[in-house]
Design an enzyme around this catalytic site. Structure first.
Site, mmCIF file in Angstrom:
data_model
loop_
_atom_site.group_PDB
_atom_site.id
_atom_site.type_symbol
_atom_site.label_atom_id
_atom_site.label_comp_id
_atom_site.label_asym_id
_atom_site.label_seq_id
_atom_site.Cartn_x
_atom_site.Cartn_y
_atom_site.Cartn_z
ATOM 1 N N TYR A 1 32.789 15.494 -104.606
ATOM 2 C CA TYR A 1 33.079 15.687 -103.071
ATOM 3 C C TYR A 1 33.911 16.697 -102.807
ATOM 4 O O TYR A 1 35.279 17.025 -102.969
ATOM 5 C CB TYR A 1 33.708 14.399 -102.369
ATOM 6 C CG TYR A 1 32.845 13.248 -102.462
ATOM 7 C CD1 TYR A 1 31.554 12.986 -102.683
ATOM 8 C CD2 TYR A 1 33.700 11.913 -102.160
ATOM 9 C CE1 TYR A 1 31.005 11.927 -102.988
ATOM 10 C CE2 TYR A 1 32.741 10.695 -102.247
ATOM 11 C CZ TYR A 1 31.518 10.746 -102.721
ATOM 12 O OH TYR A 1 30.974 9.336 -102.657
ATOM 13 N N HIS B 1 28.760 8.240 -111.477
ATOM 14 C CA HIS B 1 28.362 8.528 -110.251
ATOM 15 C C HIS B 1 26.675 8.371 -110.041
ATOM 16 O O HIS B 1 26.208 7.825 -109.004
ATOM 17 C CB HIS B 1 28.598 9.976 -109.620
ATOM 18 C CG HIS B 1 28.767 10.410 -108.149
ATOM 19 N ND1 HIS B 1 29.526 11.112 -107.570
ATOM 20 C CD2 HIS B 1 28.322 9.676 -107.178
ATOM 21 C CE1 HIS B 1 29.333 10.936 -106.320
ATOM 22 N NE2 HIS B 1 28.806 10.106 -106.056
#
Length: 282
Positions: free
Chosen positions: A52, A111
């Site tokens: 992010y 992830h």
């Protein structure tokens, strides 16, 4: 307030997502205030990732939690597939810990699947757990076949959660993945639980049934969408908001109990899947 248990820790079923946060100086103060407002409203979970904003979100979270009681927070971080090897994962983990300003993560997720053998990633995650740098580990963007493969690996049954896209406009995981996880007592974490507003063209918040139910509860359409996502007790929702008022409203949605009639009305508007669907990923 609805709760969910991950490992041996019980947390409110609505946490705080931070995707797309921390990238712009002009919104930073509001985003920090939003995280703090969410925590003040009762949230314990804060979800971030090294992907992010290439660490910007982690740094924002670190600034937002300064001065808060770390033991009352449940922080989730994620490692990129390219960093999920025995050699690189420890380096990525240390960098993420430093950005967030904590000694450990409560949950550390792979992830999504990449080129590193899954068995190697699991070994690296278990090593980090043994070192005390993470309390638990899990995965993200895994479908049933991925989860089945994972559980067959040495140590694979130690997986604490799987995080996937799930909202009223994307119900595919209800057909097989969610029942599979519930049977094995593996919590499901829902990202993008309100479909990023109406980004997917589903017009969820503008739907007349959703609006009517919101009126019944003196709630916002977003709150009804969140209450629906966590209705069954095995899902943790992590909506993202950079607005303090909206963040507080998101957390308070965990207090809304939808009736059987309301759930039937919603199903009539947005039918549950009747066959296997491809896993939705953002």
């Amino acid at each position: 307030m609805k709760t969910i248990t991950i490992g041996d820790i019980t947390v409110p079923a609505i946490g705080l997502g931070t995707w797309h946060m921390g990238d712009h100086a002009e919104t930073r103060d509001a985003e920090i205030s939003a995280i703090r407002a969410g925590v003040e409203a009762g949230a314990r979970v804060i979800d971030t990732a090294e992907m992010y904003g290439s660490g910007n979100s982690e740094s924002l979270v670190g600034e937002a939690i300064k001065g808060l009681d770390r033991t009352k927070l449940f922080i989730i971080d994620k490692v990129l597939p390219s960093n999920a090897s025995l050699k690189q994962l420890p380096k990525s983990l240390d960098a993420s810990l430093a950005k967030v300003g904590t000694d450990y993560f409560d949950l550390y997720l792979y992830h999504w699947r990449g080129g590193v053998p899954l068995s190697e990633t699991v070994e690296a995650l278990r090593n980090a757990q043994e070192e005390g740098k993470i309390r638990q580990w899990g995965v993200s963007n895994f479908d049933v076949s991925d989860m089945e493969e994972l559980l067959k690996l040495p140590g694979g049954k130690g997986v604490a959660a799987n995080e996937d896209l799930y909202n009223l406009g994307s119900r595919g995981t209800e057909f097989d993945l969610q029942p599979w996880q519930e049977k094995r007592e593996i919590p499901f974490i829902a990202y993008t639980p309100v479909a990023q507003g109406d980004r997917f063209g589903k017009n969820l918040t503008k739907n007349k049934v959703i609006q009517a139910i919101a009126g019944n509860h003196k709630a916002t359409p977003y709150q009804i969408l969140l209450a629906w996502v966590i209705r069954n007790g095995n899902v943790l929702a992590i909506p993202q908001s950079g607005d303090p008022v909206h963040a507080r409203e998101n957390v308070e949605a965990a207090n809304i109990e939808l009736s059987k009639e309301e759930l039937f009305m919603i199903d009539s508007e947005f039918p549950a899947p009747t066959s296997k669907q491809p896993l939705d990923i953002l």
